[in-house]
Design an enzyme around this catalytic site. Sequence first.
Site, PDB file in Angstrom:
ATOM      1  N   ASP A 293     -13.725  19.185   8.397  1.00 42.78           N
ATOM      2  CA  ASP A 293     -13.097  20.499   8.211  1.00 42.78           C
ATOM      3  C   ASP A 293     -13.695  21.209   7.001  1.00 42.78           C
ATOM      4  OD1 ASP A 293     -12.068  18.861   6.262  1.00 42.78           O
ATOM      5  OD2 ASP A 293      -9.964  19.172   6.791  1.00 42.78           O
TER       6      ASP A 293
ATOM      7  N   ASP B 108      -8.411   7.987  -1.958  1.00 40.39           N
ATOM      8  CA  ASP B 108      -8.817   8.960  -2.972  1.00 40.39           C
ATOM      9  C   ASP B 108      -7.969   8.812  -4.242  1.00 40.39           C
ATOM     10  OD1 ASP B 108      -6.668   9.759  -1.450  1.00 40.39           O
ATOM     11  OD2 ASP B 108      -7.281  11.842  -1.264  1.00 40.39           O
TER      12      ASP B 108
END
Length: 444
Positions: free
Chosen positions: A211, A287
């Site tokens: 994306d 992350d």
Amino acid sequence: MARFSCDFRWLLLVAAVAFIFIQMRLFATQSKYADRLAAAVEAENYCTRQTRLYIDQISMQQGQIVALKDEKKRRDEETVHLRALVRDLERKGLQRLNEKLEVPVAAVVVMACNRADYLERTVNSILKYHGSVASKYPLFVSQDGPDSKVKSKALSYDQITYMQHLDYEAIRTERPGELIAYYKIARHYKWALDKLFYKHNFSKVVILEDDMEIAPDFFEYFEAAAGLLDRDRSIMAVSSWNDNGQKQFVHDPYVLYRSDFFPGLGWMLSKETWDELSPKWPKAYWDDWLRLKENHKGRQFIRPEVCRTYNFGEHGSSLGQFFSQYLAPIKLNDVNVKWKSMDLSYLVEDNYLEYFASLVKKAKPIHGADAVVKANGVDGDVRIKYSDQPEFESIARQFGIFEEWKDAVPRAAYKGVVVFRYQTTKRVFLYGPDSLQQLRIEKT
């Protein structure tokens, strides 16, 4: 009369004897049938136990049959996938990469799952600038799962090598209410990076998601940054993203910063770093895991002032969190910066400490409340001190930048200092209680 009475007694005696005989026969018969009944009950119990045992064995065998069928299905799908991959590799001639004299800078992998339309937009953005550097940046799409539209879309590009991660192992979340998607994503990342580093033997990998759009100088930026990774081991990774990269907070496309906070969203790491991370890769939330001090061990990340990636993924695993406020307004760089001709030595650890400290030192201090109002009245750069996380959040909220912290580090911070542009060109430095000491501006 006497004779009749005698006969009557004999009749009673005979009747009594007959009654006793009948009772004995009845008792014997009842005992016999009771024994038979007990034996029948025991036999029935035995049959019931055996039946249950057989049922359990049949259930176990049925479970094994189902498991074998699932395994066969998985192997059949993997076989189909491998055959398609072999045909694809033969068609695209990936083996020619090994014949080229030019060593790739890094593999570029797009992490995908089930959004074929998003993947198409991302790949088209990459291919817009990829042609002239194709040999330097072999392009991969790694798909997690069996979505046929994504697979078909990825295989439709001749420039792309397709990889597919098929994982049928059940996922057990560690805490109630957690999304399984974050566990799947972490597994996919580890699988894909292991493949690229250990099977394809790339020295560096740039990770994108399905994306994202990229800037015109995306590839040259990472080529220049690869040199920094090679010569400065205090740099853990290089990112193309700035968390505070919204249009109103950036100005100079030529400026790069070091940060103690992992930005992600378009980033490059080396095989040496992956050798360290792969064995202890987390089950989920990779992350945030990378943002823990214990994992980056004092190393830092390079990030630009103006983002080299734009995230358009409003719909995804994060459910559009922060999208309208922080992601949609991001400024994607539109200047084709010639990074390889620039001197980036100021980003080397010792040089950068001195460079950044000089910027902070020159900025005019602002104290007290109403930081935004006071910053308006200053022509040049300003610095504003915060004493703790709540005060930082309060000041950040006034300006509109990210308020979030991870492991006691604000987003985009270096030595506790968060820098962003205000009123087009002026820099604002938000610094913590010990930031000036860390920058060696003040003595401890």
